[in-house]
Design an enzyme around this catalytic site. Sequence first.
Site, PDB file in Angstrom:
ATOM      1  N   LYS A 154       0.820  -1.213   0.000  1.00 23.75           N
ATOM      2  CA  LYS A 154       0.000   0.000   0.000  1.00 23.75           C
ATOM      3  C   LYS A 154       0.860   1.273   0.000  1.00 23.75           C
ATOM      4  O   LYS A 154       0.409   2.320  -0.459  1.00 23.75           O
ATOM      5  CB  LYS A 154      -0.989  -0.023   1.158  1.00 23.75           C
ATOM      6  CG  LYS A 154      -2.019  -1.124   0.940  1.00 23.75           C
ATOM      7  CD  LYS A 154      -3.215  -1.066   1.815  1.00 23.75           C
ATOM      8  CE  LYS A 154      -4.228  -2.126   1.414  1.00 23.75           C
ATOM      9  NZ  LYS A 154      -3.760  -3.519   1.638  1.00 23.75           N
TER      10      LYS A 154
HETATM   11  C1  LIG Z   1      -4.395  -4.640   1.023  1.00 21.76           C
HETATM   12  C2  LIG Z   1      -3.581  -5.878   0.912  1.00 21.76           C
HETATM   13  C3  LIG Z   1      -3.910  -6.907  -0.016  1.00 21.76           C
HETATM   14  C4  LIG Z   1      -5.143  -6.847  -0.888  1.00 21.76           C
HETATM   15  O1  LIG Z   1      -5.070  -5.879  -1.888  1.00 21.76           O
HETATM   16  P1  LIG Z   1      -6.384  -5.357  -2.639  1.00 21.76           P
HETATM   17  O2  LIG Z   1      -5.950  -4.205  -3.441  1.00 21.76           O
HETATM   18  O3  LIG Z   1      -7.332  -4.963  -1.529  1.00 21.76           O
HETATM   19  O4  LIG Z   1      -6.941  -6.484  -3.442  1.00 21.76           O
HETATM   20  C5  LIG Z   1      -3.064  -8.001  -0.098  1.00 21.76           C
HETATM   21  N1  LIG Z   1      -1.975  -8.117   0.692  1.00 21.76           N
HETATM   22  C6  LIG Z   1      -1.634  -7.164   1.594  1.00 21.76           C
HETATM   23  C7  LIG Z   1      -0.432  -7.374   2.448  1.00 21.76           C
HETATM   24  C8  LIG Z   1      -2.414  -6.018   1.737  1.00 21.76           C
HETATM   25  O5  LIG Z   1      -2.074  -5.081   2.648  1.00 21.76           O
END
Ligand SMILES: *Cc1c(COP(=O)(O)O)cnc(C)c1O
Length: 469
Positions: free
Chosen positions: A113
């Site tokens: 993120k």
């Molecule tokens: C948010 C997240 C995901 C999922 O991603 P999306 O964009 O919501 O599909 C997968 N792995 C981690 C570690 C995350 O923080």
Amino acid sequence: MKYISTRGGMAPQSFSDILLEGLAPDGGLAIPEQLPRLDADTLESWRGLSYPALAVKVLGLFADDIPAAELERLVHAAYAPGVFADDEVVPLRPLSEGISLLGLSEGPTLAFKDMAMQFLGQVFEYVLTQRGTTLNILGATSGDTGSAAEYALRGKRGVQVFMLSPHGRMSAFQRAQMFSLQDANIHNIAVNGVFDDCQDIVKALAGDLEFKSKYRLGAVNSINWARIAAQVVYYFHGWLKATSGPGQQVSFAVPSGNFGNVLSGHIARSMGLPVRRLVVATNENNVLEEFFRSGIYRPRDAVHTYKTSSPSMDISRASNFERFVFDLVGRDGARVADLWRELAKTGQFDLSAELPRFESEYGFVAGASSHGDRLSTIRSVFSADGLMIDPHTADGLHVARQYVEPGIPMLVLETALPAKFSETLEEALGRRAPLPPALADLENRPQRVDVLDNDAEAVRQYVMARAQL
Ligand SMILES: *Cc1c(COP(=O)(O)O)cnc(C)c1O
């Protein structure tokens, strides 16, 4: 580039206009009116660019209302050395089984993120300054999203961040990560309650429209288009690193929850990137896997949303999925609005008539994994390559293995570092994952947090006393 709504009810707007908004006024999501198509020569001319230089090219297509020199400055600040631990920002690491990991977790909070949030933080500050306005971000987190937002917005002019988290329910590492930030514009609020209570408080305050506009409340949620756009960059980067000439295809496997990450892959593919397959990997919360297998989209209620060892994928409803459905139904906003009305009424909708097109037209395939699959995947990579992977990346790798084809590189998106989910690593390997050296003392740093009752009024007073107007 102009943006319209997936439900057809928004006049075209610029990137900066949609940046600070959540949902479109008609309840839909912002999406480019038309995507640029990149030809092979353009892609070849991007070989050898650094990550920030590539990001300037790609984001320049989406944020074309920001002057080029300004955008270049913002992008270079977002992906500066020192923000991301690896010199390449996003390293590509081959495993012995012929699959590679695309390292998206070199940022300050050790999860993917950061890739989008760091850009969002820069561009928020720029647009707020240009417009002479301020924003008070109010959010709820159970860990990952809140910390990525705080690290991206710390010290930014014109932005205050109010982040609610459930008191005593985050891991010691997560608490230390958020609460050790000393920036004056970051406000950590530990609520005496669970995560849903925090979310309810945010909904109550943001739903009070008078309060929301007077106190300039905003959000940084996963439907923000700037986040999707920033994620498109690393699909181009991954392709450029894994291929050596025009037209060569690669596949990507993406640990998925809200469908944000893999949606960016769909956008990159729609822009002409030679992507063969987009492998959607879920955990036991397999709403998306069920859709790609059956054509039926059926979100779950809270009782049927399981707590798993890949917790950042424990979602009941995939917020970004609507943007893919918009393409699937021929960009017909009225049809999308109908489907979401049906969803509200019956709890599901059925697009099984389109099932044959999911893979042939869009490259989408899917699979799910269990706790046992994650443990065995973590063990197999450790024994073959001496490398530790986190449980979300393990979901991706487990499903990726089922879709490998000869001659086509398979890139698994590494969405977090194992140090973030050490309990599961210990269960799988009998040892914890080491922290990056820069974070070795994290849990000993002084912490800043205010504990409030599970009471929207208490939070309202807190925000009123500190909001920047
Ligand atoms: C948010 C997240 C995901 C999922 O991603 P999306 O964009 O919501 O599909 C997968 N792995 C981690 C570690 C995350 O923080």
